[in-house]
Design a protein around this motif. Structure first.
Motif, mmCIF file in Angstrom:
data_model
loop_
_atom_site.group_PDB
_atom_site.id
_atom_site.type_symbol
_atom_site.label_atom_id
_atom_site.label_comp_id
_atom_site.label_asym_id
_atom_site.label_seq_id
_atom_site.Cartn_x
_atom_site.Cartn_y
_atom_site.Cartn_z
ATOM 1 N N ALA A 26 -26.900 -0.290 -48.046
ATOM 2 C CA ALA A 26 -27.194 -1.545 -47.270
ATOM 3 C C ALA A 26 -26.014 -1.730 -46.433
ATOM 4 N N MET A 27 -26.395 -2.387 -45.350
ATOM 5 C CA MET A 27 -25.295 -2.994 -44.360
ATOM 6 C C MET A 27 -25.983 -4.371 -43.746
ATOM 7 N N THR A 28 -25.095 -5.090 -42.941
ATOM 8 C CA THR A 28 -25.632 -6.215 -42.690
ATOM 9 C C THR A 28 -25.568 -6.054 -41.019
ATOM 10 N N VAL A 29 -26.844 -6.414 -40.443
ATOM 11 C CA VAL A 29 -26.820 -6.493 -38.928
ATOM 12 C C VAL A 29 -27.321 -7.634 -38.432
ATOM 13 N N ASN A 30 -26.238 -8.430 -37.863
ATOM 14 C CA ASN A 30 -26.830 -9.682 -37.215
ATOM 15 C C ASN A 30 -27.324 -10.770 -38.358
ATOM 16 N N GLY A 31 -26.500 -10.646 -39.389
ATOM 17 C CA GLY A 31 -26.738 -11.669 -40.399
ATOM 18 C C GLY A 31 -27.955 -11.150 -41.520
ATOM 19 N N LYS A 32 -28.474 -10.049 -41.123
ATOM 20 C CA LYS A 32 -29.622 -9.582 -42.037
ATOM 21 C C LYS A 32 -29.380 -8.276 -42.742
ATOM 22 N N VAL A 33 -29.494 -8.230 -44.011
ATOM 23 C CA VAL A 33 -29.394 -7.005 -44.755
ATOM 24 C C VAL A 33 -30.313 -5.716 -44.145
ATOM 25 N N LYS A 34 -30.172 -4.840 -43.974
ATOM 26 C CA LYS A 34 -30.576 -3.533 -43.490
ATOM 27 C C LYS A 34 -30.321 -2.442 -44.534
ATOM 28 N N PRO A 35 -31.586 -1.768 -45.253
ATOM 29 C CA PRO A 35 -31.623 -0.853 -46.064
ATOM 30 C C PRO A 35 -31.150 0.379 -45.266
ATOM 31 N N ILE A 36 -30.056 1.082 -45.798
ATOM 32 C CA ILE A 36 -29.622 2.422 -45.239
ATOM 33 C C ILE A 36 -29.483 3.387 -46.550
ATOM 34 N N GLY A 37 -28.526 4.619 -46.245
ATOM 35 C CA GLY A 37 -28.357 5.495 -47.017
ATOM 36 C C GLY A 37 -28.177 6.893 -46.225
ATOM 37 N N TRP A 38 -28.719 7.996 -46.558
ATOM 38 C CA TRP A 38 -28.653 9.136 -46.249
ATOM 39 C C TRP A 38 -29.970 9.430 -45.491
ATOM 40 N N TYR A 39 -30.015 10.229 -44.465
ATOM 41 C CA TYR A 39 -31.095 10.558 -43.412
ATOM 42 C C TYR A 39 -31.946 11.686 -43.875
ATOM 43 N N LEU A 40 -33.183 11.589 -44.013
ATOM 44 C CA LEU A 40 -34.170 12.270 -44.490
ATOM 45 C C LEU A 40 -33.923 14.016 -43.519
ATOM 46 N N PRO A 41 -34.229 13.868 -42.466
ATOM 47 C CA PRO A 41 -34.002 15.411 -41.866
ATOM 48 C C PRO A 41 -32.791 15.973 -41.914
ATOM 49 N N GLU A 42 -31.579 14.971 -42.222
ATOM 50 C CA GLU A 42 -30.219 15.861 -42.189
ATOM 51 C C GLU A 42 -30.188 16.453 -43.576
ATOM 52 N N PHE A 43 -30.716 16.215 -44.498
ATOM 53 C CA PHE A 43 -30.720 16.538 -45.762
ATOM 54 C C PHE A 43 -31.834 18.016 -45.872
ATOM 55 N N ALA A 44 -33.235 17.465 -45.526
ATOM 56 C CA ALA A 44 -34.056 18.513 -45.452
ATOM 57 C C ALA A 44 -33.853 19.717 -44.786
ATOM 58 N N HIS A 45 -33.524 19.522 -43.325
ATOM 59 C CA HIS A 45 -33.610 20.635 -42.562
ATOM 60 C C HIS A 45 -32.226 21.739 -42.867
ATOM 61 N N PRO A 46 -31.204 21.014 -43.048
ATOM 62 C CA PRO A 46 -30.109 22.107 -43.611
ATOM 63 C C PRO A 46 -30.604 22.874 -44.809
ATOM 64 N N TYR A 47 -30.999 22.069 -45.709
ATOM 65 C CA TYR A 47 -31.568 22.338 -47.163
ATOM 66 C C TYR A 47 -32.466 23.722 -47.083
ATOM 67 N N TYR A 48 -33.481 23.743 -46.225
ATOM 68 C CA TYR A 48 -34.418 24.775 -46.224
ATOM 69 C C TYR A 48 -33.702 25.805 -45.455
ATOM 70 N N GLU A 49 -32.836 25.649 -44.482
ATOM 71 C CA GLU A 49 -32.173 26.798 -43.839
ATOM 72 C C GLU A 49 -31.269 27.394 -44.685
ATOM 73 N N LEU A 50 -30.894 27.001 -45.809
ATOM 74 C CA LEU A 50 -29.583 27.421 -46.733
ATOM 75 C C LEU A 50 -30.396 27.760 -48.082
ATOM 76 N N VAL A 51 -31.414 27.104 -48.493
ATOM 77 C CA VAL A 51 -31.613 27.533 -50.004
ATOM 78 C C VAL A 51 -32.086 29.160 -50.314
ATOM 79 N N ASP A 52 -32.669 29.677 -49.266
ATOM 80 C CA ASP A 52 -32.830 30.975 -49.688
ATOM 81 C C ASP A 52 -31.472 32.026 -49.633
ATOM 82 N N LYS A 53 -30.642 31.309 -49.097
ATOM 83 C CA LYS A 53 -29.456 32.218 -48.914
ATOM 84 C C LYS A 53 -28.189 31.637 -49.811
ATOM 85 N N ALA A 54 -28.259 30.555 -50.612
ATOM 86 C CA ALA A 54 -27.197 29.818 -51.375
ATOM 87 C C ALA A 54 -27.716 29.176 -52.389
ATOM 88 N N ASP A 55 -26.806 29.131 -53.299
ATOM 89 C CA ASP A 55 -27.238 27.871 -54.511
ATOM 90 C C ASP A 55 -26.672 26.790 -54.112
#
Length: 233
Positions: A16-45
């Motif tokens: 989470a982070m605070t933006v203009n006084g309001k709490v905004k949920p954040i974290g890691w970003y879906l395509p930035e895990f999913a896409h590299p994962y699928y590019e690598l999963v057949d080639k690496a553990d």
């Protein structure tokens, strides 16, 4: 026993982070895990870790925004990857077991991984052991302040990219950032590159071909491809 190279994926625990006084949920970003994962999963553990281990926060906005086939499949079928992460500190001294370390983006890394001493030690260890170091979007925030054994910054003198100031401004989130990623990469000696247009794909391979960074979500698959090429055995 697998003979494939091993890659350590690193996720944020900051949700989470605070933006203009309001709490905004954040974290890691879906395509930035999913896409590299699928590019690598057949080639690496792939092993997944985070500073605290266990469950990690998936940015809900990224789930809503990215409905491509790989992202949807990832959310529906790969939950254990981000809900049962290993503790990052457990990998200290183990760079020799891996071919690469990769930092998934999302705003979360700007708040924890950017200053996490264990993470900095690991990146330094991996780099000085001749391994590949990669990151995408805000993931390079984990790299920007890392110093090597000789006191120089990892990014110094190298072409590098990450989420640009213009993109952060366009999202209206610059006000909430602990620092601006583009500025930090430049201040610590990185030769910042970016796509001609906001949100355009930009993948940069620098520094001995082992430092691989991507600018934004649209660069995530390209980073995965570049890392797969770099760790070929």
């Amino acid at each position: 026993m697998s003979t494939k190279p091993k890659v350590l994926f690193v996720l944020t625990n900051h949700g989470a982070m605070t933006v203009n006084g309001k709490v905004k949920p954040i974290g890691w970003y879906l395509p930035e895990f999913a896409h590299p994962y699928y590019e690598l999963v057949d080639k690496a553990d792939i092993t997944v870790a985070s500073p605290a281990g266990g469950d990690t926060p998936l940015d809900p906005d990224s789930v809503a925004m990215f409905q491509d086939k790989e992202s949807v499949e990832f959310v529906e079928t790969k939950g254990d990857l981000w809900k049962k992460t290993e503790v990052l500190a457990d990998f200290k001294g183990k760079a020799g077991d891996f071919a690469a370390i990769f930092y998934v983006g999302g705003h979360g890394p700007m708040f924890d991984l950017a200053t996490d001493e264990t993470s900095h030690e690991l990146i330094r260890e991996f780099w000085e052991a001749g391994k590949v170091v990669g990151a995408v979007c805000h993931g390079p925030g984990a790299l920007a302040k890392v110093k090597l054994a000789d006191g120089s910054y990892l990014v110094s003198g190298s072409p590098v990219t990450g989420f640009s100031n213009a993109e952060e401004d366009a999202m209206g989130l610059s006000v909430a950032m602990p620092f601006m990623l583009e500025d930090a990469l430049k201040e610590n000696g990185g030769k910042f590159e970016k796509a001609a247009e906001m949100w355009g794909e930009c993948v940069v391979v620098g520094k001995e071909g082992r430092l691989i960074t991507g600018q934004n979500p649209g660069s995530a698959a390209g980073v995965g491809k570049a890392m797969a090429e770099a760790i070929k055995v």
